[in-house]
Design a protein around this motif. Structure first.
Motif, short mmCIF file in Angstrom:
data_model
loop_
_atom_site.label_atom_id
_atom_site.label_comp_id
_atom_site.label_asym_id
_atom_site.label_seq_id
_atom_site.Cartn_x
_atom_site.Cartn_y
_atom_site.Cartn_z
N GLY A 36 102.46 37.26 133.31
CA GLY A 36 101.16 36.61 133.18
C GLY A 36 101.18 35.42 132.25
N ILE A 37 101.80 35.58 131.08
CA ILE A 37 101.83 34.44 130.14
C ILE A 37 102.77 33.35 130.64
CG2 ILE A 37 100.99 35.72 128.15
CD1 ILE A 37 103.85 35.91 127.11
N ASN A 96 94.89 36.79 131.22
CA ASN A 96 94.53 35.37 131.22
C ASN A 96 94.83 34.66 129.90
OD1 ASN A 96 93.55 35.71 133.86
ND2 ASN A 96 91.54 36.28 133.10
N ILE A 97 95.98 34.95 129.33
CA ILE A 97 96.37 34.29 128.08
C ILE A 97 97.09 32.99 128.43
CG2 ILE A 97 97.82 34.42 126.02
CD1 ILE A 97 97.28 37.43 125.99
N SER A 98 96.53 31.88 127.98
CA SER A 98 97.15 30.57 128.23
C SER A 98 97.50 29.85 126.93
CB SER A 98 96.23 29.69 129.07
OG SER A 98 95.00 29.51 128.40
N ALA A 103 99.93 34.07 123.13
CA ALA A 103 101.01 34.60 123.96
C ALA A 103 102.15 35.15 123.10
CB ALA A 103 101.53 33.52 124.91
N VAL A 104 102.54 34.39 122.10
CA VAL A 104 103.64 34.83 121.23
C VAL A 104 103.21 36.03 120.39
CG1 VAL A 104 105.19 34.13 119.36
CG2 VAL A 104 104.78 32.58 121.29
N HIS A 105 101.98 36.05 119.94
CA HIS A 105 101.47 37.22 119.21
C HIS A 105 101.51 38.46 120.10
CE1 HIS A 105 100.11 36.05 115.24
NE2 HIS A 105 99.64 34.91 115.74
N GLN A 152 108.34 35.25 115.21
CA GLN A 152 107.60 35.06 113.97
C GLN A 152 107.96 33.72 113.32
OE1 GLN A 152 108.49 38.94 112.10
NE2 GLN A 152 106.28 39.24 112.06
N ALA A 153 109.22 33.33 113.40
CA ALA A 153 109.63 32.03 112.87
C ALA A 153 108.91 30.92 113.64
CB ALA A 153 111.15 31.87 112.97
#
Length: 159
Positions: A36-37, A96-98, A103-105, A152-153
């Motif tokens: 999805g992402i 629906n993450i854009s 997205a990284v979280h 995280q970096a």
């Protein structure tokens, strides 16, 4: 104590099979989140993240197969329906993450939870000298810890 063909105790192996099926279910949700992402990512980091998310979902697809095959090796049946996956899922579902940071979280949060499940499996498989499961969980854990560190970096860079 009754043992299976691998020389592992049957009762304890069944518990590990159940835990592996929980991990399998959660990996399937993680995989779908990544798809999805990958599809929906937008913004100036699109090109880099689109490729990275594809790399991660391809890797998770391989891990899903490895988990299912380990369940079979131990004498179980891998879960394979969406109903089972949703019933056993413990991860957030990313819909629906854009946004790049969201997205990284989601990836970091998901991997963090997968690590908890994997460490539980590792502890139980270690108790019965199930080296096949131990090895697989150890490999997953070290790879995912590194991915969390990298993500995280990246998040710190964007703040």
């Amino acid at each position: 104590m009754k043992t299976n063909i691998l020389g592992l105790p049957v009762k304890e192996s069944e518990l590990i099979i159940n835990e592996l099926n929980v991990l399998l279910s959660n990996f399937q949700v993680y995989y779908q989140n990544l798809r999805g992402i990958h599809w929906n990512i937008r913004g100036k980091r699109f090109f880099d993240l689109h490729v990275k998310f594809e790399e991660l979902y391809n890797d998770s697809q391989l891990k899903i197969d490895m988990i299912a095959e380990r369940v079979l090796t131990l004498g179980g049946t891998p879960l394979h329906t969406f109903e089972d996956y949703i019933k056993n899922n413990q991860l957030l579902v990313g819909k629906n993450i854009s946004n790049d940071e969201k997205a990284v979280h989601l990836i970091v949060t998901s991997l963090s939870h997968l690590l908890k499940i994997e460490r539980q499996i590792l502890s139980k498989s270690d108790e019965i000298n199930d080296e096949g499961t131990n090895s697989m969980m150890s490999d997953f854990i070290s790879e995912q810890e590194k991915t969390i560190w990298m993500m995280q970096a990246w998040l710190e860079e964007t703040l």
